[in-house]
Scaffold this active site. Structure first.
Site, PDB file in Angstrom:
ATOM      1  N   LYS A  54       0.902  -1.113  -0.132  1.00  0.00           N
ATOM      2  CA  LYS A  54       0.012   0.068  -0.062  1.00  0.00           C
ATOM      3  C   LYS A  54       0.824   1.329  -0.074  1.00  0.00           C
ATOM      4  O   LYS A  54       0.669   2.378  -0.658  1.00  0.00           O
ATOM      5  CB  LYS A  54      -0.998   0.070   1.103  1.00  0.00           C
ATOM      6  CG  LYS A  54      -2.210  -0.990   1.053  1.00  0.00           C
ATOM      7  CD  LYS A  54      -2.859  -1.433   2.351  1.00  0.00           C
ATOM      8  CE  LYS A  54      -4.061  -2.375   2.050  1.00  0.00           C
ATOM      9  NZ  LYS A  54      -4.807  -2.790   3.306  1.00  0.00           N
ATOM     10  N   GLN A  60      -4.209  -1.563   9.644  1.00  0.00           N
ATOM     11  CA  GLN A  60      -4.348  -2.580   9.130  1.00  0.00           C
ATOM     12  C   GLN A  60      -4.871  -3.685   9.958  1.00  0.00           C
ATOM     13  O   GLN A  60      -4.588  -3.811  11.202  1.00  0.00           O
ATOM     14  CB  GLN A  60      -2.702  -3.213   8.710  1.00  0.00           C
ATOM     15  CG  GLN A  60      -2.709  -4.434   7.960  1.00  0.00           C
ATOM     16  CD  GLN A  60      -3.767  -4.487   6.588  1.00  0.00           C
ATOM     17  OE1 GLN A  60      -3.482  -3.469   5.984  1.00  0.00           O
ATOM     18  NE2 GLN A  60      -4.433  -5.322   6.446  1.00  0.00           N
ATOM     19  N   ASP A  99     -10.675   3.481   3.831  1.00  0.00           N
ATOM     20  CA  ASP A  99     -11.270   1.910   3.988  1.00  0.00           C
ATOM     21  C   ASP A  99     -12.671   2.094   3.742  1.00  0.00           C
ATOM     22  O   ASP A  99     -13.271   0.725   3.289  1.00  0.00           O
ATOM     23  CB  ASP A  99     -10.623   1.101   5.263  1.00  0.00           C
ATOM     24  CG  ASP A  99      -9.567   0.475   4.901  1.00  0.00           C
ATOM     25  OD1 ASP A  99      -9.207   0.006   3.721  1.00  0.00           O
ATOM     26  OD2 ASP A  99      -8.672   0.037   6.008  1.00  0.00           O
TER      27      ASP A  99
END
Ligand code: NDP
Length: 287
Positions: A53, A97, A120
């Site tokens: 990412k 995460q 997200d």
């Protein structure tokens, strides 16, 4: 034989477009959109995801700040960090995460991220806006699925879409996005009865189950479009999806492969969300 939907190529196009948009953004505003990734602990898969990412973020010309914390981090310490990132004007997107170590409640952390920086798309405010059809930051994997369907000019309106899986990160938001695009949506799960027959009625199948080759080729209606979200590793190390690819591709009109289908789209859409968050943040400031 089905058309193979090349997620790698579509994701690359999204990233190329994004790079140009980021250039324009930087010229107009004098700074780059910034993404902070937070990794807690030593989970090897999470380490790889976060590394990818950050790399992709820098590749697109954006700033990436990687924060790595020990397994022993407390919930309070992580909440304090999220608060600091919420207040940091150089950071427009925050990604924590998952999974988190067991002493930390994931929902507590995800809910503490400012909805404006929730790239997200997991925050209840963004989920609620998705339900209501308002602009919002959208969950990356289903957002990527919508881009893949767009890439083959698939006309979603009026189609019977069957989604197998009802997770908060894939199944449910995918259902909402397809509904917003005027599909007639059925969401299936482990208690669904006669699943093969339900799938047989689908013009569009989205499989997000997490079980290797669970959806059989014989369940696929002739000419259906199949989106396979699953990523499963077989004992021999081979990666396969949730759909029996070889058989399904004899019946489908288009299908995503695994790997190289939905997977590459998720990071591309995360980057897109980061740019959107930076733009929206400026718009709010200038309002
Ligand atoms: P979850 O485990 O959170 O959800 C799985 C869903 O599948 C649940 O809703 C479950 O039903 C349903 N399910 C399980 N067994 C059956 C069954 N026998 N019949 C019908 N439904 C069933 O998974 P995720 O949504 O997080 O992920 C799904 C897959 O997608 C995984 O392989 C994951 O690795 C992959 N993935 C890929 C991404 C990408 O970038 N390509 C991103 C995210 C996930 P119930 O709710 O009743 O338990």
């Amino acid at each position: 034989m089905a058309q193979i939907i090349d997620g790698k190529a579509v994701a690359q196009r999204v990233r190329d477009d994004l790079k140009k948009e980021v250039e324009i953004f930087k010229k107009q505003n004098g700074f780059a959109p910034g993404l902070a990734t937070v990794l807690v602990g030593e989970n090897p898969a999470s380490k790889v995801y976060v590394k990818n990412k950050n790399k992709a973020c820098e590749g697109a010309g954006m700033v990436s700040e990687q924060i790595v914390l020990s397994d022993a981090t407390s919930e309070k310490e992580l909440l304090d960090l999220v608060q600091r990132l919420n207040e940091n004007p150089k950071i427009h997107g925050i990604l924590v995460q998952l999974p988190l170590p067991k002493q930390i409640r994931s929902d507590k952390i995800l809910n503490a991220i400012s909805p404006a920086k929730d790239v997200d798309g997991f925050h209840p405010v963004n989920v609620g806006n998705l339900v209501a059809g308002n602009p919002c930051l959208k969950s990356c994997t289903p957002f990527g699925i919508m881009k893949l369907l767009e890439s083959i000019n698939y006309d979603i309106a009026g189609k019977n879409a069957v989604i197998v899986g009802r997770s908060n990160i894939v199944g449910k938001p995918a259902a909402l996005m397809l509904l917003a695009a005027h599909a007639t949506v059925t969401i299936c799960h482990s208690k669904t009865q006669n699943l093969p027959d339900v799938v047989r009625g689908a013009d569009l199948v989205v499989a997000a189950i997490g079980k290797p080759q669970f959806v059989k080729g014989s369940w696929i209606k002739e000419g259906a479009v199949v989106i396979d979200v699953g990523i499963n590793r077989l004992p021999d190390g081979k990666l396969v999806g949730d759909v029996e690819f070889d058989e399904a591709s004899k019946r489908a009109s288009a299908i995503t492969p695994v790997p190289g289908g939905v997977g590459p789209m998720t990071i591309a859409m995360l980057l897109w969300n980061t740019l959107e968050a930076a733009r929206a943040g400026l718009a709010a400031k200038n309002a």
